[in-house]
Design a protein around this motif. Sequence first.
Motif, mmCIF file in Angstrom:
data_model
loop_
_atom_site.group_PDB
_atom_site.id
_atom_site.type_symbol
_atom_site.label_atom_id
_atom_site.label_comp_id
_atom_site.label_asym_id
_atom_site.label_seq_id
_atom_site.Cartn_x
_atom_site.Cartn_y
_atom_site.Cartn_z
ATOM 1 N N ASP A 114 32.976 29.865 35.679
ATOM 2 C CA ASP A 114 34.188 29.892 34.777
ATOM 3 C C ASP A 114 34.277 30.983 33.582
ATOM 4 O OD1 ASP A 114 35.395 28.025 35.786
ATOM 5 O OD2 ASP A 114 34.487 26.295 34.383
ATOM 6 N N LYS A 115 32.945 31.364 33.131
ATOM 7 C CA LYS A 115 32.553 32.350 32.136
ATOM 8 C C LYS A 115 32.563 34.064 32.777
ATOM 9 C CE LYS A 115 31.564 30.007 28.487
ATOM 10 N NZ LYS A 115 32.260 30.060 27.429
ATOM 11 N N ILE A 116 32.456 33.949 34.065
ATOM 12 C CA ILE A 116 32.672 35.167 34.811
ATOM 13 C C ILE A 116 34.035 35.465 34.922
ATOM 14 C CG2 ILE A 116 32.328 36.194 36.864
ATOM 15 C CD1 ILE A 116 29.460 34.853 36.964
ATOM 16 N N ARG A 117 34.732 34.581 35.231
ATOM 17 C CA ARG A 117 36.228 34.679 35.475
ATOM 18 C C ARG A 117 36.961 35.169 34.183
ATOM 19 N NH1 ARG A 117 40.375 32.449 38.836
ATOM 20 N NH2 ARG A 117 38.967 31.508 39.872
ATOM 21 N N GLU A 118 36.318 34.311 33.022
ATOM 22 C CA GLU A 118 36.945 34.559 31.696
ATOM 23 C C GLU A 118 36.676 36.081 31.175
ATOM 24 O OE1 GLU A 118 35.714 33.345 27.324
ATOM 25 O OE2 GLU A 118 35.958 31.563 28.808
ATOM 26 N N ALA A 119 35.256 36.487 31.634
ATOM 27 C CA ALA A 119 35.049 38.004 31.247
ATOM 28 C C ALA A 119 35.999 38.913 31.984
ATOM 29 C CB ALA A 119 33.552 38.112 31.242
ATOM 30 N N LEU A 120 35.878 38.800 33.330
ATOM 31 C CA LEU A 120 36.848 39.603 34.159
ATOM 32 C C LEU A 120 38.276 39.747 33.703
ATOM 33 C CD1 LEU A 120 35.423 38.658 37.665
ATOM 34 C CD2 LEU A 120 35.136 40.613 36.288
ATOM 35 N N GLN A 121 38.939 38.506 33.096
ATOM 36 C CA GLN A 121 40.003 38.562 32.688
ATOM 37 C C GLN A 121 40.316 38.864 31.671
ATOM 38 O OE1 GLN A 121 41.061 34.222 33.116
ATOM 39 N NE2 GLN A 121 41.412 34.603 35.163
ATOM 40 N N GLU A 122 39.414 38.747 30.629
ATOM 41 C CA GLU A 122 39.547 39.462 29.080
ATOM 42 C C GLU A 122 39.390 40.888 29.055
ATOM 43 O OE1 GLU A 122 36.918 37.037 26.671
ATOM 44 O OE2 GLU A 122 38.261 35.181 26.756
ATOM 45 N N SER A 123 38.219 41.525 30.130
ATOM 46 C CA SER A 123 38.313 42.830 30.036
ATOM 47 C C SER A 123 39.194 43.627 30.914
ATOM 48 C CB SER A 123 36.844 43.103 30.483
ATOM 49 O OG SER A 123 36.602 42.556 31.674
ATOM 50 N N ALA A 124 40.241 43.143 31.767
ATOM 51 C CA ALA A 124 41.004 43.697 32.712
ATOM 52 C C ALA A 124 42.097 44.390 31.712
ATOM 53 C CB ALA A 124 41.577 42.762 33.590
ATOM 54 N N ARG A 125 42.268 45.718 32.315
ATOM 55 C CA ARG A 125 43.038 46.375 31.739
ATOM 56 C C ARG A 125 44.662 46.394 32.321
ATOM 57 N NH1 ARG A 125 43.592 51.879 33.051
ATOM 58 N NH2 ARG A 125 41.483 51.553 34.091
ATOM 59 N N ASP A 126 45.519 46.032 31.295
ATOM 60 C CA ASP A 126 46.951 45.640 31.600
ATOM 61 C C ASP A 126 47.525 47.242 32.254
ATOM 62 O OD1 ASP A 126 47.782 43.260 31.280
ATOM 63 O OD2 ASP A 126 48.002 43.357 29.117
ATOM 64 N N ILE A 127 48.169 47.043 33.540
ATOM 65 C CA ILE A 127 48.888 48.066 34.160
ATOM 66 C C ILE A 127 50.280 47.551 34.499
ATOM 67 C CG2 ILE A 127 46.732 49.058 34.928
ATOM 68 C CD1 ILE A 127 47.371 47.722 37.719
ATOM 69 N N ASN A 128 50.582 46.548 34.394
ATOM 70 C CA ASN A 128 52.111 46.223 34.661
ATOM 71 C C ASN A 128 52.503 45.315 33.241
ATOM 72 O OD1 ASN A 128 54.262 45.902 36.183
ATOM 73 N ND2 ASN A 128 53.237 44.328 37.615
ATOM 74 N N ASP A 129 53.060 44.235 33.490
ATOM 75 C CA ASP A 129 53.534 43.480 32.126
ATOM 76 C C ASP A 129 52.329 43.034 31.395
ATOM 77 O OD1 ASP A 129 56.142 43.669 33.238
ATOM 78 O OD2 ASP A 129 55.937 41.631 34.213
ATOM 79 N N THR A 130 52.853 42.797 29.950
ATOM 80 C CA THR A 130 51.750 42.462 28.899
ATOM 81 C C THR A 130 51.130 41.123 29.640
ATOM 82 O OG1 THR A 130 52.512 43.641 27.328
ATOM 83 C CG2 THR A 130 51.004 42.205 26.756
ATOM 84 N N GLY A 131 49.536 40.927 29.639
ATOM 85 C CA GLY A 131 49.222 39.625 29.827
ATOM 86 C C GLY A 131 49.214 39.476 31.442
ATOM 87 N N TRP A 132 49.033 38.274 31.826
ATOM 88 C CA TRP A 132 48.999 38.073 33.281
ATOM 89 C C TRP A 132 50.419 38.411 34.051
ATOM 90 C CZ3 TRP A 132 51.844 34.948 36.501
ATOM 91 C CH2 TRP A 132 51.380 34.905 37.856
ATOM 92 N N ASP A 133 50.521 38.738 34.966
ATOM 93 C CA ASP A 133 51.615 39.066 35.860
ATOM 94 C C ASP A 133 51.373 38.813 37.220
ATOM 95 O OD1 ASP A 133 51.549 41.616 37.420
ATOM 96 O OD2 ASP A 133 51.142 42.094 35.161
ATOM 97 N N GLU A 134 52.282 38.487 38.112
ATOM 98 C CA GLU A 134 52.163 38.279 39.717
ATOM 99 C C GLU A 134 51.867 39.249 40.512
ATOM 100 O OE1 GLU A 134 56.517 37.790 41.754
ATOM 101 O OE2 GLU A 134 55.546 35.702 40.678
#
Length: 144
Positions: A114-134
């Motif tokens: 869970d911490k690894i997933r969280e670190a990957l998600q938080e450090s990812a650079r948006d390249i499409n819509d802000t935040g999560w997108d499909e």
Amino acid sequence: MTITASAGNDGNEEVTNYPAAYDDYVIAVAASDYNEDRAYYSTRGEYIDITAPGGDITADENDDGYGDGVLQMTFSDGDPTDFAYHFFHGTSMSAPHVAGVAALLVSQGTSSPDKIREALQESARDINDTGWDEETGWGLLDAP
């Protein structure tokens, strides 16, 4: 245990591919091209977590005379005796990038999936819509 899986190469169609779609247990990885956009072949959908370099051998954006695939040492065209460097593209090229960064996190003491997933998600650079997108999940892999 942290598990990464290729999201699939079904293009713009929303196709659910397993094991990537097992949301609670697997990090589903989409592919980006040389320009850091979602690659044309990369599957999109509700289960995409993150995007990583997957290449595009049909393009040569950097004008080096080679398709913009991910270079790897493997065999080509189903011939296991032809073991050499080859350019390929696909989400199968993307998932190992995420697994490698996850391994780096483990080496620094982050062992909970869970911490690894969280670190990957938080450090990812948006390249499409802000935040999560499909199309790209939380964005393009960027090692924390």
